[in-house]
Design a protein around this motif. Sequence first.
Motif, PDB file in Angstrom:
ATOM      1  N   LEU A  81       0.851  -1.179   0.000  1.00  0.00           N
ATOM      2  CA  LEU A  81       0.000   0.000   0.000  1.00  0.00           C
ATOM      3  C   LEU A  81       0.888   1.231   0.000  1.00  0.00           C
ATOM      4  N   LEU A  82       0.579   2.169  -0.880  1.00  0.00           N
ATOM      5  CA  LEU A  82       1.330   3.413  -0.958  1.00  0.00           C
ATOM      6  C   LEU A  82       0.358   4.569  -0.755  1.00  0.00           C
ATOM      7  N   VAL A  83       0.638   5.355   0.271  1.00  0.00           N
ATOM      8  CA  VAL A  83      -0.205   6.500   0.636  1.00  0.00           C
ATOM      9  C   VAL A  83       0.605   7.764   0.402  1.00  0.00           C
ATOM     10  N   ALA A  84       0.006   8.755  -0.267  1.00  0.00           N
ATOM     11  CA  ALA A  84       0.760   9.962  -0.605  1.00  0.00           C
ATOM     12  C   ALA A  84      -0.119  11.197  -0.473  1.00  0.00           C
ATOM     13  N   ARG A  85       0.550  12.337  -0.275  1.00  0.00           N
ATOM     14  CA  ARG A  85      -0.182  13.583  -0.023  1.00  0.00           C
ATOM     15  C   ARG A  85      -0.881  14.123  -1.257  1.00  0.00           C
ATOM     16  N   ASP A  86      -0.440  13.717  -2.465  1.00  0.00           N
ATOM     17  CA  ASP A  86      -1.136  14.115  -3.682  1.00  0.00           C
ATOM     18  C   ASP A  86      -0.814  13.115  -4.787  1.00  0.00           C
ATOM     19  N   PRO A  87      -1.586  13.112  -5.879  1.00  0.00           N
ATOM     20  CA  PRO A  87      -1.359  12.110  -6.936  1.00  0.00           C
ATOM     21  C   PRO A  87       0.029  12.178  -7.558  1.00  0.00           C
ATOM     22  N   GLY A  88       0.592  13.379  -7.701  1.00  0.00           N
ATOM     23  CA  GLY A  88       1.922  13.502  -8.292  1.00  0.00           C
ATOM     24  C   GLY A  88       2.988  12.827  -7.453  1.00  0.00           C
ATOM     25  N   VAL A  89       2.919  13.012  -6.137  1.00  0.00           N
ATOM     26  CA  VAL A  89       3.873  12.348  -5.239  1.00  0.00           C
ATOM     27  C   VAL A  89       3.690  10.841  -5.318  1.00  0.00           C
ATOM     28  N   TRP A  90       2.437  10.389  -5.383  1.00  0.00           N
ATOM     29  CA  TRP A  90       2.194   8.945  -5.474  1.00  0.00           C
ATOM     30  C   TRP A  90       2.869   8.367  -6.716  1.00  0.00           C
ATOM     31  N   GLU A  91       2.711   9.033  -7.851  1.00  0.00           N
ATOM     32  CA  GLU A  91       3.304   8.537  -9.092  1.00  0.00           C
ATOM     33  C   GLU A  91       4.827   8.486  -8.995  1.00  0.00           C
ATOM     34  N   THR A  92       5.429   9.521  -8.433  1.00  0.00           N
ATOM     35  CA  THR A  92       6.887   9.542  -8.295  1.00  0.00           C
ATOM     36  C   THR A  92       7.372   8.436  -7.365  1.00  0.00           C
ATOM     37  N   ALA A  93       6.733   8.338  -6.211  1.00  0.00           N
ATOM     38  CA  ALA A  93       7.141   7.317  -5.245  1.00  0.00           C
ATOM     39  C   ALA A  93       6.900   5.916  -5.795  1.00  0.00           C
ATOM     40  N   HIS A  94       5.795   5.724  -6.465  1.00  0.00           N
ATOM     41  CA  HIS A  94       5.479   4.411  -7.022  1.00  0.00           C
ATOM     42  C   HIS A  94       6.521   4.005  -8.070  1.00  0.00           C
ATOM     43  N   ARG A  95       6.888   4.947  -8.923  1.00  0.00           N
ATOM     44  CA  ARG A  95       7.890   4.653  -9.958  1.00  0.00           C
ATOM     45  C   ARG A  95       9.227   4.256  -9.313  1.00  0.00           C
ATOM     46  N   CYS A  96       9.587   4.938  -8.246  1.00  0.00           N
ATOM     47  CA  CYS A  96      10.867   4.665  -7.587  1.00  0.00           C
ATOM     48  C   CYS A  96      10.848   3.362  -6.799  1.00  0.00           C
ATOM     49  N   LEU A  97       9.702   3.055  -6.189  1.00  0.00           N
ATOM     50  CA  LEU A  97       9.635   1.895  -5.311  1.00  0.00           C
ATOM     51  C   LEU A  97       9.194   0.620  -6.017  1.00  0.00           C
ATOM     52  N   ALA A  98       8.656   0.755  -7.228  1.00  0.00           N
ATOM     53  CA  ALA A  98       8.075  -0.407  -7.905  1.00  0.00           C
ATOM     54  C   ALA A  98       9.062  -1.552  -8.049  1.00  0.00           C
ATOM     55  N   GLY A  99      10.308  -1.242  -8.316  1.00  0.00           N
ATOM     56  CA  GLY A  99      11.292  -2.293  -8.465  1.00  0.00           C
ATOM     57  C   GLY A  99      11.580  -3.050  -7.197  1.00  0.00           C
ATOM     58  N   MET A 100      11.367  -2.374  -6.047  1.00  0.00           N
ATOM     59  CA  MET A 100      11.609  -3.024  -4.763  1.00  0.00           C
ATOM     60  C   MET A 100      10.429  -3.891  -4.325  1.00  0.00           C
TER      61      MET A 100
END
Length: 260
Positions: free
Chosen positions: A239-258
């Motif tokens: 589960l990824l929780v973020a303060r706005d959709p843009g942050v979610w997309e950035t964090a998701h892209r970075c963490l997806a490989g992990m």
Amino acid sequence: MDTAAILELIKETAEKVINPRFRALEQADVETKTSPDDLVTIADREAETLLASALRRIYPDALVIGEEAVFANPGLRRELPSAEHALVIDPIDGTRNFVKGRPEHGVMLAETRNGITTRGWIWQPRTGRGYVAEKGAGVRLNDEPVTPQKQDRPPLGASSKTHVQGFTGGGELSPVVRSLFACAFDYPRVLHGELDFIHYTKVMPWDHLAGSLMVVESGGVSRTMDGTDYTVASEASGLLVARDPGVWETAHRCLAGMFG
């Protein structure tokens, strides 16, 4: 019953059975469940019983369940998505912190109707902070609107996983910090702007329904790692929780490989 009255009920529960045992637990008061780190105390059990009984008196037709009841009867969780009206209790979120005498623990409650989270409560007994959210009506802290701090930095996230802490996503993120191991504290950190995102591996409803509603009501997003909005029916890992959709997309892209 209105949100303020239910918050008072949560406070009363904490005052009766949680606060008296803070830094006063006996060895016999603490047990393990599925692993040595998965703890339950006499205060967890008594708080859930007390709060559930009160809620059933108020809402006799609702499904009222808590973390400890589901541990004893896992089938109860399967009833949640289809329940016309349900209340989900986390009697002590951050039990490990509570056992260690740390203040980062709280009581959380979420209300769902036909699978949609409509209201949520977080009470932090040691800080005196009470967060309340209602779908379409925003989030309030001690009856005042929550105003996030503005930060000038790459998105800052938190994780309980040691190997993720310090991760920068090739410079797209601020170094990931350690979570407080209590959703009752980590979600408010996003609400206040102290954190921009949090990654969780488990998606238990008692841990995330209330906080996810609060983040969404503040303009943020709560989605599983497959990009699906988090709901009471969510079972996907991550589960990824973020303060706005843009942050979610950035964090998701970075963490997806992990995490995938």
